[in-house]
Design an enzyme around this catalytic site. Structure first.
Site, PDB file in Angstrom:
ATOM      1  N   HIS A 126      38.643  46.216  46.556  1.00 23.41           N
ATOM      2  CA  HIS A 126      37.439  46.103  46.518  1.00 23.41           C
ATOM      3  C   HIS A 126      36.676  46.793  47.762  1.00 23.41           C
ATOM      4  CE1 HIS A 126      37.368  43.236  43.330  1.00 23.41           C
ATOM      5  NE2 HIS A 126      38.029  42.135  44.037  1.00 23.41           N
ATOM      6  N   ASP A 163      44.782  43.956  38.381  1.00 25.00           N
ATOM      7  CA  ASP A 163      44.020  42.652  39.093  1.00 25.00           C
ATOM      8  C   ASP A 163      43.003  42.235  37.915  1.00 25.00           C
ATOM      9  OD1 ASP A 163      43.592  41.539  42.070  1.00 25.00           O
ATOM     10  OD2 ASP A 163      41.746  41.494  41.021  1.00 25.00           O
ATOM     11  N   HIS A 165      40.139  41.384  38.768  1.00 23.07           N
ATOM     12  CA  HIS A 165      38.755  42.135  39.009  1.00 23.07           C
ATOM     13  C   HIS A 165      38.794  43.497  39.076  1.00 23.07           C
ATOM     14  CE1 HIS A 165      39.341  37.920  40.941  1.00 23.07           C
ATOM     15  NE2 HIS A 165      38.037  37.833  40.541  1.00 23.07           N
ATOM     16  N   ASP A 244      46.188  37.632  39.584  1.00 19.15           N
ATOM     17  CA  ASP A 244      45.124  36.712  39.534  1.00 19.15           C
ATOM     18  C   ASP A 244      44.602  36.546  37.828  1.00 19.15           C
ATOM     19  OD1 ASP A 244      43.866  38.882  39.710  1.00 19.15           O
ATOM     20  OD2 ASP A 244      42.368  38.443  41.372  1.00 19.15           O
TER      21      ASP A 244
HETATM   22 ZN    ZN Z   1      41.258  39.963  41.989  1.00 15.65          ZN
END
Ligand code: ZN
Length: 307
Positions: A126, A163, A165, A244
């Site tokens: 991120h 991931d 995200h 995740d």
């Molecule tokens: Zn994540």
């Protein structure tokens, strides 16, 4: 060929508070499972060095690196973002996480190991060129990719970010670099609320709805990512390995299980075998249910190591 497992003691000292899901316990959970599976001793254990400033400067603005360094507290926590804080050990951990990424590239490129897993904290995908967010400070996978391009002269590489995200930081850093293909599957709409409408040939974003489980995930990966990866012919592959999306992980709402992470790993290994002499560097990103993380990361590493 062996698989490297790269870590550093500082990764266990970075903490954003006892309540925070991105905790040192995550690495202990992975290593516990590696021991339980009798895999730990079959990996080539390496201690991550600190990253060099010149290596960070390939992907981060100088002013941002200065800001992170100046933000390091002598005690307590300092928040850079509502969910991203530094304790007195964070800067050292972030430097070694990025340094471990560089080490992984060097060892794999020299043929000393077949592939590598960097068990790093803090994670990185991120972190943008000039902003810390989403538990990330330096973008470890981006540092690794830039090192492969600049220090080893590779012309084409690919990141597979599985991931749950979106890898918004990696997209921000490489969106205008056609040498780097980023393939990111992610729950959408969901944090960090971007990536669904990116229009770039080298950014292959695959937004998927909450509830996506193994079959639908594999179908989307096969149809929307594999053709692009094959066409790009990457000379090295990188995984932003977040776990995740596991069905037991309450951070998000995917329904993946260990077998799905094995399958994803096998897809990446197939591309690497066809185009990259097997070269893969995988870096830990998310994964917050400790048991599911330990089991999933262990199966990912077991697959990488062909054990
Ligand atoms: Zn994540």
């Amino acid at each position: 060929m062996h698989t490297a497992y790269i870590s550093h003691p500082s990764f266990l000292l970075h903490s954003m508070g006892d309540w925070h899901p991105e905790s040192p316990e995550r690495l202990r959970a992975i290593e516990d499972r590696l021991h339980a599976a009798r895999l730990f001793d079959y990996l080539t254990h390496l201690e991550a060095p600190s990253v060099q400033r010149s290596q960070l400067l390939r992907v981060h603005d100088a002013a941002y690196i200065d800001f992170v360094e100046a933000s390091s507290p002598s005690e307590g926590l300092r928040a850079l973002d509502p969910d991203t804080s530094m304790n007195p050990h964070t800067l050292e951990a972030a430097r070694h996480a990025a340094g471990g990424a560089v080490m992984a590239v060097d060892r794999v490129m020299r043929g000393e190991v077949g592939n590598a897993f960097v068990a790093c904290r803090p994670p990185g995908h991120h972190a943008t060129r000039n902003r810390a967010m989403g538990f990330c400070f330096f973008n470890n996978v981006a540092v690794a990719v830039a090192h492969a391009l600049e220090a080893h002269g590779l012309a084409r590489v690919a990141i597979v970010d599985f991931d749950v995200h979106h890898g918004n930081g990696s997209e921000d850093i490489f969106k205008d670099d056609p040498r780097v293909m980023l393939c990111s599957t992610f729950q959408h709409p969901f944090y960090p609320f971007c990536g669904a409408d990116t229009a770039r040939d080298n950014i292959v974003n695959v937004p998927l709805p909450a509830g996506t489980a193994g079959d639908a995930y594999r179908e989307a990966f096969s149809a929307k990512i594999m053709p692009h990866l094959e066409a790009h012919r990457p000379q090295m592959l990188f995984c932003s390995a977040g776990f995740d999306g596991h069905r037991e992980d309450e951070m998000a709402q995917f329904g993946l299980v260990e077998a799905d992470y094995v399958w994803i790993t096998e897809q990446v290994m197939g591309v690497a075998a066809r185009h990259a002499e097997g070269r893969i560097v995988s870096l830990l990103e998310g994964g917050y249910d400790l048991s599911a993380l330990g089991r999933s990361a262990t199966m990912h590493i077991k697959t990488l190591a062909a054990l």
